[in-house]
Design an enzyme around this catalytic site. Structure first.
Site, short mmCIF file in Angstrom:
data_model
loop_
_atom_site.label_atom_id
_atom_site.label_comp_id
_atom_site.label_asym_id
_atom_site.label_seq_id
_atom_site.Cartn_x
_atom_site.Cartn_y
_atom_site.Cartn_z
N ALA A 74 6.48 -5.90 5.68
CA ALA A 74 5.58 -7.03 5.87
C ALA A 74 6.41 -8.31 5.75
O ALA A 74 7.49 -8.29 5.15
CB ALA A 74 4.50 -7.00 4.80
N GLY A 119 6.30 -1.93 4.83
CA GLY A 119 5.46 -1.77 6.01
C GLY A 119 6.21 -1.16 7.20
O GLY A 119 5.59 -0.57 8.08
N GLU A 122 6.11 2.47 6.63
CA GLU A 122 4.73 2.89 6.86
C GLU A 122 4.40 2.94 8.36
O GLU A 122 3.66 3.82 8.82
CB GLU A 122 3.78 1.94 6.12
CG GLU A 122 3.93 2.07 4.61
CD GLU A 122 3.23 0.97 3.84
OE1 GLU A 122 3.55 -0.21 4.06
OE2 GLU A 122 2.37 1.28 3.00
N GLU A 142 7.94 -2.09 -2.54
CA GLU A 142 6.90 -3.02 -2.99
C GLU A 142 6.98 -3.31 -4.48
O GLU A 142 6.64 -4.41 -4.93
CB GLU A 142 5.50 -2.45 -2.64
CG GLU A 142 5.16 -2.48 -1.16
CD GLU A 142 5.70 -1.28 -0.39
OE1 GLU A 142 6.41 -0.44 -0.98
OE2 GLU A 142 5.41 -1.19 0.82
#
Ligand code: CO8
Length: 269
Positions: A74, A119, A122, A142
């Site tokens: 992200a 992300g 993911e 994270e």
């Protein structure tokens, strides 16, 4: 089908493969809101497509631009000022992208050429499987940011590598290299460089392109539905998809061609 030029994605057809490249190399292809918007648009367009021969694409290769990153997660700059409500909306948008990738009637291969973090890891996990270049690096960092996985990692990482490895990766935020990813089953195959990686992913799509399109679509849906189900429920779902296969023209063509010792030409219906 024409794809309007995107600010943050490159989309090009190569044989039976559609190659989608996240193109923000200066920021390690991080998932800024502009990237998420483009991914939502692209996956929305792809979602309406079938496999009946009107569309020549039989698989998608998802990769990152530049030599360093697949997707480094992200966008931390944008997340810096994000409220919980905005974070939820961001996560839900990426859930829509990843769910649409899983629902496509053709396989999606993540060609991970560099960092696939947070992300990015993911996003790769939402693909059917992952091929890794020798410089690939995976992780869910994270915990270093006081955050948690938010783009599906809590679900899909444990499904892919088992709960033990998923816990270890998520609790430590540790990065693992391509060889380790291969060892724990996160990646399916390892390639010497980016060219070989992309060629390998495209070759697999080309191999799949010779198979019955409805079989691949049907199986992809069934495997996703069955994932995590108890055995009895999984077998029920398999019966349903097996029965469905017998109602396709592809199955008629495939069985006839075998018995006639011919190569089948599947209509994709
Ligand atoms: N977001 C924004 N910018 C980034 C990101 C990122 N994730 N990663 C790298 N960049 C930028 C850097 O800021 C830098 O920009 P600039 O040149 O303007 O300073 C540029 O990319 C190059 O990066 P580095 O100089 O750091 O390059 P290095 O080769 O030294 O390091 C790394 C590369 C290891 C990839 C390093 O940049 C890094 O650790 N990046 C962050 C990785 C990370 O923590 N990712 C996870 C983010 S959290 C997440 O994804 C959670 C998803 C769920 C959220 C749910 C809802 C909100």
């Amino acid at each position: 089908m024409e794809f309007a030029p995107y600010d943050t994605l490159l989309v090009e057809q190569d044989g039976a493969a559609l190659v989608v490249t996240v193109n923000r190399p200066d920021a390690m292809n991080a998932l800024a809101s502009t990237v998420v918007k483009d991914l939502l648009d692209l996956t929305g367009r792809l979602a309406g497509l079938g496999v009946d021969g009107n569309w020549p694409i039989r698989g998608i290769v998802l990769t990152g631009a530049g030599t360093k990153a697949f997707v480094a997660g992200a966008d931390i700059r944008e997340m810096n000022s994000m409220s919980p409500d905005a974070a939820e909306a961001y996560a839900r948008q990426m859930h829509a992208v990843t769910t649409r990738l899983e629902a496509l009637p053709v396989p999606v291969i993540a060609a991970v050429n560099g960092f696939a973090l947070g992300g990015g890891c993911e996003l790769a996990l939402a693909c059917d499987f992952i091929y890794a270049g020798v410089r690939a690096s995976f992780g869910q960092p994270e915990v270093n940011l006081g955050l948690v996985p938010g783009f599906g990692g809590s679900v899909r990482l444990q499904q892919r590598v088992g709960l033990g490895h998923a816990r270890e990766l998520i609790y430590t935020g540790r990065r693992i290299d391509a060889a380790e990813a291969l060892r724990i089953g996160l990646a399916n195959a390892l390639f010497d460089d980016t060219d070989a990686l992309l060629a390998g992913a495209k070759a697999t799509i080309q191999e799949i392109a010779a198979k019955a399109p409805t079989s691949v679509d049907n199986t992809k849906r069934a495997l996703n539905r069955i994932n995590g189900l108890p055995v009895a429920a999984g077998l029920e779902a398999e019966v349903e998809s097996f029965r469905k296969a017998f109602a396709t023209e592809d199955s008629v063509v495939g069985r006839r061609a075998f018995l006639a010792k011919e190569t089948p030409e599947f209509p994709g219906r």
